[in-house]
Scaffold this motif. Structure first.
Motif, PDB file in Angstrom:
ATOM      1  N   ASP A 177       0.827  -1.209   0.000  1.00 32.21           N
ATOM      2  CA  ASP A 177       0.000   0.000   0.000  1.00 32.21           C
ATOM      3  C   ASP A 177       0.865   1.264   0.000  1.00 32.21           C
ATOM      4  O   ASP A 177       2.017   1.235   0.443  1.00 32.21           O
ATOM      5  N   ASP A 178       0.279   2.367  -0.454  1.00 25.51           N
ATOM      6  CA  ASP A 178       0.935   3.682  -0.401  1.00 25.51           C
ATOM      7  C   ASP A 178       2.328   3.662  -1.008  1.00 25.51           C
ATOM      8  O   ASP A 178       3.257   4.308  -0.492  1.00 25.51           O
ATOM      9  N   GLU A 234      -3.939   4.455  -7.033  1.00 22.14           N
ATOM     10  CA  GLU A 234      -4.879   5.075  -6.100  1.00 22.14           C
ATOM     11  C   GLU A 234      -5.200   6.510  -6.488  1.00 22.14           C
ATOM     12  O   GLU A 234      -4.396   7.178  -7.133  1.00 22.14           O
TER      13      GLU A 234
HETATM   14 CA    CA Z   1      -3.137   3.555   0.022  1.00 15.85          CA
END
Ligand code: CA
Ligand code: C2E
Ligand code: CA
Ligand code: CA
Length: 270
Positions: A177-178, A234
């Motif tokens: 993630d991220d 995202e």
């Molecule tokens: Ca994220």
């Protein structure tokens, strides 16, 4: 009286006192909200950019206090991690998400549900068994659950990788993630047992605005391809951002307001 005694004893400054006892009651308030059933989930579509097909969802936690006011997820997640009760969040999220997404997961082949885990959850020896029991009790397959883990490595990398392997052996996949906001280098990335990377929305939002944003997006697409990882982008808010990513990486999955905001299970589009 004991508190005043501690103050006048000169052992602790007023600022430190307020910080300590103020934050403790805030933490207590959050713990009570979680145990009191005020943790709910919203779901955001994960969409194959090329044909706009919804391939899954990400479950996102929401919490309201006793007056019905929202407490931001970034805040209560951090408090739960620091207060040592993030394990409760993980279990409630897993149980709720599988229950609410069950019929959708059963109806659509290849559809998956993303669940965010904190580093502490991955290191939690008993969480994998809990997850297995929940997945089986709903008649689902581990491959229908994707665990999202951030690259902010607060844990020993070796230990984290070892714990991730355990989930992986049982059939659960991980997305990092991220991506781009942490400090994992390529060598580390190649060793992580992950099947996809989620480009942080910070870079998506720079597409078409800052040269740097586009450059990073291009490089992350190249990295995903080279390491044979699924790319999830995202924070897609505009058609322009979607088209830019589609040109670079036709297999990319997108997530963002362009495709849908996070909504309760019953409001999720078909
Ligand atoms: Ca994220
Ligand atoms: P995240 O995992 O990076 O989640 C994506 C965040 O981006 C969500 O914020 C989502 O609402 C927001 N977002 C999605 N699309 C767009 C867009 O197009 N534009 C903009 N500006 N924002 C968009 P949210 O729901 O506030 O979640 C914040 C963070 O809280 C999450 O970031 C995640 O790290 C954490 N979190 C949420 N639920 C859980 C959970 O169940 N467990 C754990 N450990 N962490 C969670
Ligand atoms: Ca996430
Ligand atoms: Ca985030």
């Amino acid at each position: 009286v004991a508190m005043l005694g501690a103050l006048s004893g000169g052992g602790i400054s007023l600022a430190a006192f307020l910080y300590r006892y103020g934050s403790r009651s805030f933490s207590e308030k959050i713990r009570q909200a979680i145990e009191g059933g005020r943790l709910t989930l919203v779901y955001q579509p994960l969409v194959r950019i090329h044909d706009r097909q919804m391939v899954g969802v990400e479950a996102l936690a929401r919490l309201t206090d006793e007056y019905g006011e929202d407490i931001a997820p970034d805040v209560f997640i951090k408090v739960a991690e620091e207060g040592g009760f993030i394990d409760r969040v993980a279990r409630i999220v897993i149980r709720t998400a599988l229950k609410e997404m069950r019929s959708r997961l059963k109806a659509t082949a290849g559809f998956h549900c993303g669940i965010n885990l904190s580093t502490g959850d991955i290191l939690d020896e008993t969480l994998c068994d809990f997850l297995d029991r929940e997945v089986k009790s709903h008649g689902l397959e581990p491959s229908q659950v994707v665990l999202e883990v951030t690259e902010r490595a607060t844990a020993d990398p070796e230990q984290l990788i070892g714990s991730m392997e355990k989930f992986r052996q049982r059939g659960y996949a991980f997305y990092l993630d991220d991506f781009g906001t942490g400090y994992s280098n390529l060598a580390y990335l190649a060793h992580l047992p992950i099947s996809g990377i989620k480009l942080d929305r910070m870079f998506t939002q720079a597409i078409g605005k800052e040269a740097m944003g586009s450059t990073i997006a291009e490089n992350v697409c190249a990295v995903a391809k080279a390491l044979n990882l699924q790319l999830i982008v995202e924070g897609i808010e505009t058609e322009e951002q979607a088209q830019y990513i589609d040109r670079l990486s036709p297999a990319a999955i997108g997530q963002g307001w362009l495709y849908g905001r996070p909504v309760p299970a019953e409001k999720l589009r078909k």
